[in-house]
Design a protein around this motif. Structure first.
Motif, PDB file in Angstrom:
ATOM      1  N   UNK A  32      -0.974 -68.431   7.703  1.00  0.00           N
ATOM      2  CA  UNK A  32       0.017 -66.987   8.570  1.00  0.00           C
ATOM      3  C   UNK A  32      -1.392 -66.650   9.665  1.00  0.00           C
ATOM      4  N   UNK A  33      -1.207 -66.115  10.061  1.00  0.00           N
ATOM      5  CA  UNK A  33      -2.108 -65.177  11.070  1.00  0.00           C
ATOM      6  C   UNK A  33      -1.201 -63.885  11.137  1.00  0.00           C
ATOM      7  N   UNK A  34      -2.049 -62.485  12.170  1.00  0.00           N
ATOM      8  CA  UNK A  34      -0.888 -62.137  12.537  1.00  0.00           C
ATOM      9  C   UNK A  34      -2.326 -61.239  13.671  1.00  0.00           C
ATOM     10  N   UNK A  35      -1.014 -60.039  14.684  1.00  0.00           N
ATOM     11  CA  UNK A  35      -1.663 -59.860  15.322  1.00  0.00           C
ATOM     12  C   UNK A  35      -1.464 -58.506  14.738  1.00  0.00           C
ATOM     13  N   UNK A  40       2.471 -65.152  12.866  1.00  0.00           N
ATOM     14  CA  UNK A  40       2.858 -66.673  13.252  1.00  0.00           C
ATOM     15  C   UNK A  40       2.798 -67.170  11.712  1.00  0.00           C
ATOM     16  N   UNK A  41       3.351 -68.121  11.599  1.00  0.00           N
ATOM     17  CA  UNK A  41       3.702 -68.728  10.336  1.00  0.00           C
ATOM     18  C   UNK A  41       3.637 -69.675  10.732  1.00  0.00           C
ATOM     19  N   UNK A  42       2.477 -70.914  10.013  1.00  0.00           N
ATOM     20  CA  UNK A  42       2.446 -72.881  10.421  1.00  0.00           C
ATOM     21  C   UNK A  42       2.759 -73.263   9.173  1.00  0.00           C
ATOM     22  N   UNK A  43       4.159 -73.717   8.661  1.00  0.00           N
ATOM     23  CA  UNK A  43       4.477 -74.944   7.223  1.00  0.00           C
ATOM     24  C   UNK A  43       4.729 -76.623   7.785  1.00  0.00           C
ATOM     25  N   UNK A 114       0.306 -56.338   7.684  1.00  0.00           N
ATOM     26  CA  UNK A 114       1.105 -56.969   6.491  1.00  0.00           C
ATOM     27  C   UNK A 114       0.203 -57.927   5.729  1.00  0.00           C
ATOM     28  N   UNK A 115       0.313 -57.099   4.247  1.00  0.00           N
ATOM     29  CA  UNK A 115      -0.671 -57.744   3.577  1.00  0.00           C
ATOM     30  C   UNK A 115      -0.016 -59.335   3.006  1.00  0.00           C
ATOM     31  N   UNK A 116       1.182 -59.465   3.617  1.00  0.00           N
ATOM     32  CA  UNK A 116       1.180 -60.945   3.260  1.00  0.00           C
ATOM     33  C   UNK A 116       2.922 -60.890   3.903  1.00  0.00           C
ATOM     34  N   UNK A 117       3.183 -62.218   4.483  1.00  0.00           N
ATOM     35  CA  UNK A 117       4.140 -62.727   5.131  1.00  0.00           C
ATOM     36  C   UNK A 117       5.371 -61.729   4.415  1.00  0.00           C
TER      37      UNK A 117
END
Length: 192
Positions: A32-35, A40-43, A114-117
């Motif tokens: 996962x990445x964030x702005x 955005x999460x990729x599984x 965010x520190x986590x999804x």
């Protein structure tokens, strides 16, 4: 009394923390990445799966991602709320013959990292170490943009030894008051 770490000690400590964080994140069944605005999460999933084989449940505060009939990759309360109508998921082919479930989450609060999804994630990141990408004033909402422009104007005024917008406002009020009361002597008046 404890001593503050030296810059080189702090750098080594930060580098070790970044390495540990990368190792922990690599153990997750997703990337996962964030702005500041979105996440955005990729599984990764098997290449023979189709969209109907995937179960994605997205609400304002929860996320579940699974292959139907199997244990979920992600299942829990989101760290912060999202805008469900602006969020989406797709199943995409990736190199090597596999596929991935790509999930785009639009943050409700566009001013926090965010520190986590999800809150039950095994590993979390240190948001105090997040380095935001450069942004343009046009990317900001109207209220935030106005505040930033005012701060930039005031900073330029200070650098040139000129009054800030607040000081200009006070001087303008004094001028109006002087015009309304010409009989009063303002020669020794000080504005603070």
């Amino acid at each position: 009394m404890s001593k503050s770490p030296t810059p080189s000690e702090r750098e080594r400590s930060d580098a070790a923390a970044r390495t540990r964080e990368k190792e922990e994140q690599a153990k997750l069944p997703y990337k996962w990445t964030q702005t500041i605005k979105d996440l955005d999460v990729a599984v990764p999933v098997a290449g023979n799966l189709r969209g109907k084989d995937i179960e994605v449940v997205m609400t304002k505060t929860k996320l579940k991602v699974a292959v139907k009939g199997q244990s979920p990759f992600i299942d829990g309360d989101l760290t912060h709320a999202i805008k469900v109508d602006e969020s989406a998921w797709t199943l995409e082919s990736v190199s090597g013959g596999g596929k991935e479930v790509s999930i785009h989450l639009d943050k409700s609060n566009k001013m926090e990292w965010w520190d986590a999804v999800v809150t039950n994630a095994e590993y979390k990141i240190d948001t105090s170490k997040v380095v935001p990408e450069n942004s343009k004033l046009g990317d900001l909402d109207g209220e935030t943009r106005g505040m930033v422009e005012k701060m930039m104007y005031d900073q330029r005024q200070k650098e040139m030894g000129k009054p800030t917008s607040e000081e200009e406002g006070k001087m303008e009020m004094l001028k109006k008051f002087q015009a309304q009361h010409p009989e009063m002597d303002f020669s020794n008046a000080k504005i603070s």
